[in-house]
Write a protein that holds these residues in place. Structure first.
Motif, mmCIF file in Angstrom:
data_model
loop_
_atom_site.group_PDB
_atom_site.id
_atom_site.type_symbol
_atom_site.label_atom_id
_atom_site.label_comp_id
_atom_site.label_asym_id
_atom_site.label_seq_id
_atom_site.Cartn_x
_atom_site.Cartn_y
_atom_site.Cartn_z
ATOM 1 N N THR A 51 0.833 -1.201 0.000
ATOM 2 C CA THR A 51 0.000 0.000 0.000
ATOM 3 C C THR A 51 0.870 1.254 0.000
ATOM 4 O O THR A 51 0.613 2.202 -0.752
ATOM 5 N N THR A 52 1.915 1.258 0.810
ATOM 6 C CA THR A 52 2.846 2.381 0.844
ATOM 7 C C THR A 52 3.515 2.561 -0.510
ATOM 8 O O THR A 52 3.657 3.686 -1.002
ATOM 9 N N PHE A 53 3.912 1.461 -1.124
ATOM 10 C CA PHE A 53 4.541 1.503 -2.439
ATOM 11 C C PHE A 53 3.604 2.129 -3.466
ATOM 12 O O PHE A 53 3.999 2.991 -4.252
ATOM 13 N N GLU A 54 2.334 1.728 -3.455
ATOM 14 C CA GLU A 54 1.359 2.290 -4.390
ATOM 15 C C GLU A 54 1.165 3.781 -4.168
ATOM 16 O O GLU A 54 1.085 4.554 -5.118
ATOM 17 N N MET A 55 1.075 4.194 -2.908
ATOM 18 C CA MET A 55 0.872 5.616 -2.616
ATOM 19 C C MET A 55 2.063 6.449 -3.062
ATOM 20 O O MET A 55 1.893 7.557 -3.567
ATOM 21 N N ARG A 56 3.265 5.930 -2.898
ATOM 22 C CA ARG A 56 4.461 6.674 -3.317
ATOM 23 C C ARG A 56 4.531 6.794 -4.831
ATOM 24 O O ARG A 56 5.001 7.800 -5.353
ATOM 25 N N LYS A 57 4.074 5.771 -5.544
ATOM 26 C CA LYS A 57 4.094 5.827 -7.003
ATOM 27 C C LYS A 57 3.096 6.847 -7.530
ATOM 28 O O LYS A 57 3.299 7.435 -8.583
ATOM 29 N N ARG A 58 1.993 7.053 -6.815
ATOM 30 C CA ARG A 58 0.968 8.001 -7.257
ATOM 31 C C ARG A 58 1.403 9.442 -7.081
ATOM 32 O O ARG A 58 0.990 10.307 -7.817
ATOM 33 N N GLY A 59 2.180 9.720 -6.063
ATOM 34 C CA GLY A 59 2.651 11.081 -5.844
ATOM 35 C C GLY A 59 2.215 11.628 -4.509
ATOM 36 O O GLY A 59 1.379 11.060 -3.823
ATOM 37 N N PRO A 60 2.757 12.774 -4.144
ATOM 38 C CA PRO A 60 2.508 13.354 -2.816
ATOM 39 C C PRO A 60 1.066 13.784 -2.572
ATOM 40 O O PRO A 60 0.582 13.703 -1.460
ATOM 41 N N SER A 61 0.343 14.240 -3.575
ATOM 42 C CA SER A 61 -1.023 14.712 -3.340
ATOM 43 C C SER A 61 -1.941 13.563 -2.949
ATOM 44 O O SER A 61 -2.819 13.727 -2.109
ATOM 45 N N ASP A 62 -1.730 12.384 -3.526
ATOM 46 C CA ASP A 62 -2.551 11.232 -3.165
ATOM 47 C C ASP A 62 -2.244 10.749 -1.760
ATOM 48 O O ASP A 62 -3.121 10.267 -1.056
#
Length: 73
Positions: A51-62
């Motif tokens: 989940t952390t990996f996915e959030m980091r790939k999406r970018g800071p706003s997500d």
């Protein structure tokens, strides 16, 4: 399989999930296999890592949005 009475070890589930992930997770799977002892990682920990990996790939706003949603519940 669990519902049919078969006992499945946590490590087996973790390994199956890691094998079934798509190519976009290949780098993360390699890192997990190198850094983590797969015998000691739980599904909850694996879920958190992915989940952390996915959030980091999406970018800071997500990440801010996800944090806000979690804090308002």
């Amino acid at each position: 399989m669990k519902n049919l009475g078969e006992e499945i070890k946590e490590v087996t589930l973790v390994e199956k999930v890691l094998r079934s992930l798509s190519n976009k997770y290949e780098s993360k799977v390699s890192a997990i296999e190198e850094k983590q002892d797969l015998q000691n990682i739980t599904m909850i920990q694996l879920h958190g890592i992915l989940t952390t990996f996915e959030m980091r790939k999406r970018g800071p706003s997500d990440m801010r949005e996800a944090t806000f949603k979690a804090s308002t519940k």
